[in-house]
Each structure stands twice: as structure tokens, then as C-alpha cells.
Scaffold this motif. Sequence first.
Motif, short mmCIF file in Angstrom:
data_model
loop_
_atom_site.label_atom_id
_atom_site.label_comp_id
_atom_site.label_asym_id
_atom_site.label_seq_id
_atom_site.Cartn_x
_atom_site.Cartn_y
_atom_site.Cartn_z
N LYS A 285 0.83 -1.52 0.24
CA LYS A 285 -0.41 0.11 0.01
C LYS A 285 0.66 1.27 0.15
N VAL A 286 1.74 1.44 -0.04
CA VAL A 286 2.96 1.96 0.16
C VAL A 286 3.76 2.38 -0.81
N ALA A 287 3.68 2.55 -2.00
CA ALA A 287 4.52 1.80 -3.36
C ALA A 287 5.83 2.83 -3.54
N ARG A 288 7.11 2.51 -2.84
CA ARG A 288 8.32 3.55 -3.18
C ARG A 288 9.53 2.00 -2.64
N ALA A 289 10.34 2.26 -2.89
CA ALA A 289 11.69 1.18 -2.18
C ALA A 289 11.54 1.73 -1.60
N ILE A 290 11.74 0.87 -1.02
CA ILE A 290 12.68 0.76 0.55
C ILE A 290 13.73 0.08 0.42
N TYR A 291 14.83 0.72 0.60
CA TYR A 291 16.40 0.24 0.75
C TYR A 291 16.29 -0.10 2.18
N ILE A 292 17.26 -1.76 2.56
CA ILE A 292 17.74 -2.34 3.64
C ILE A 292 19.29 -1.96 3.68
N THR A 293 20.31 -1.87 4.34
CA THR A 293 21.60 -2.25 4.73
C THR A 293 21.72 -2.44 6.08
N THR A 294 22.55 -3.32 5.88
CA THR A 294 22.52 -4.72 7.16
C THR A 294 24.01 -4.74 7.19
N SER A 295 24.42 -4.96 8.48
CA SER A 295 25.62 -4.84 8.49
C SER A 295 26.63 -5.53 9.84
N LYS A 296 27.47 -5.77 9.88
CA LYS A 296 27.85 -6.05 11.41
C LYS A 296 28.07 -4.94 12.51
N GLY A 297 27.57 -4.85 13.64
CA GLY A 297 28.06 -3.45 14.62
C GLY A 297 29.10 -3.70 15.06
N THR A 298 29.99 -2.72 15.93
CA THR A 298 31.08 -2.54 16.26
C THR A 298 31.14 -3.68 18.01
N ASP A 299 29.71 -3.93 18.28
CA ASP A 299 29.66 -4.88 19.19
C ASP A 299 29.45 -6.74 18.72
N GLY A 300 29.46 -6.01 17.66
CA GLY A 300 29.47 -8.10 16.71
C GLY A 300 27.93 -8.21 16.47
N HIS A 301 26.56 -7.17 16.53
CA HIS A 301 25.23 -7.78 16.38
C HIS A 301 25.57 -7.53 14.97
N CYS A 302 23.85 -7.82 14.25
CA CYS A 302 23.50 -7.19 13.25
C CYS A 302 22.41 -6.02 13.83
N LYS A 303 23.18 -5.59 12.47
CA LYS A 303 22.00 -3.55 12.58
C LYS A 303 22.06 -2.85 11.01
N SER A 304 20.99 -2.46 11.15
CA SER A 304 20.44 -2.32 9.66
C SER A 304 19.99 -0.42 9.70
N LEU A 305 20.34 0.10 8.25
CA LEU A 305 19.88 1.10 8.05
C LEU A 305 18.78 0.78 6.63
N VAL A 306 17.48 1.25 6.63
CA VAL A 306 16.39 1.52 6.53
C VAL A 306 16.08 2.83 5.59
N ARG A 307 16.57 3.06 4.50
CA ARG A 307 16.39 4.58 4.04
C ARG A 307 14.73 4.55 2.86
N THR A 308 14.46 5.33 2.53
CA THR A 308 13.20 5.53 1.62
C THR A 308 13.39 7.56 1.27
#
Length: 173
Positions: free
Chosen positions: A105-128
Motif C-alpha cells: 500500500k506504500v508504492a515506493r522502494a525501501i532500501y535496507i542495508t544490513t551490517s555487523k555493528g562494532t558490538d558484533g550484532h547485526c544492525k540495519s539502515l532503512v532508507r526511502t
Amino acid sequence: MAFVAALPRDAAATEPKFGPNDLQTLFFIAKSDDHNRVDYGMRLDAACRPVGSEPVFPYWREFEPPPPVRTKPMSSFSKIGYGIATQKLLETTATGAESAIVLRKVARAIYITTSKGTDGHCKSLVRTNVAGVKYAELTSIFVKLSGPLSVDYVDIRGKDLATGKDVTERLRN
């Protein structure tokens, strides 16, 4: 994840199960009729790369009635309004990935970048794109309901990564 242990046995059996590297909330959709919301999680491997052909998934996070906070999978009916139309893996690296989704219902691309944080856990940056700001960080979406099956407007909320300022774009039917 401490709230899982506090759930009754039958409720815990129906909730989404999260792995050790999964991101429970990339962003969420709140709505005007209560405090419950739809969260979008992502399944990730130990290198913070997406797992499976549909790694991003919506699920209900219920805050009412309180406590405890509960989670449950989406029904087929709920997926009509809150589901994902498409998702695609764009690129992988040794320590993460770039993916894109489009909501039904929200017709626009949403980009998700995943990476390993300095603490060793996965994190994300979500952009549109939000209010003319290309690739703003998406923080949430708010749906103002005008009836049981109708929407007055949708606010897409984010943060301009260049300035740090909050940005909001209102969509109307």
C-alpha cells in the motif's frame, strides 16, 4: 526478547520466532485506532546477510491490552494492507547486504542495508524517499484510519541523513 518467557504457552506458539542474528524491527506502521502496530523484521545469518527468498516479514506487535507486549504473525487479511509486494536482494558483502522491498500500500522502494555493528550484532539502515529527501532514514509510517477498512491519510516519517532533521510526507488517497 525477555517478554517471550512471560507469555502464556499457547500465545508463544503462534508468535514469530527470531534467530540470534535476526532484526526484530527495521521500521513499523502505527495506526490511529489503537497502540498496536505492524513491525517489519528481517531474517539474517551470522554475516548479517538475508536468509531465504523473503527475509523481510511483517508481524503484529500488540501493546493493548497491557502488559505484556505480545507478537503474532500476520493473517492473510492483514497482509492485504500491510504486506510486502516485492523484495529483492541487491548486493551481498562479507559482512552484510543491500536489499529492497516495496510495501503493498506504500508504492515506493525501501532500501535496507544490513551490517555487523562494532558490538558484533547485526544492525540495519532503512532508507526511502520522504518529502523530496532522497534516501532519508525511514523511522515509521502512521496510518490515520477513517473507518474499519478505509484510510484518511498515511504519514511517512524519516530523518534527513545529511541534516539530521525529521521529515514527514503525507499521502492521501
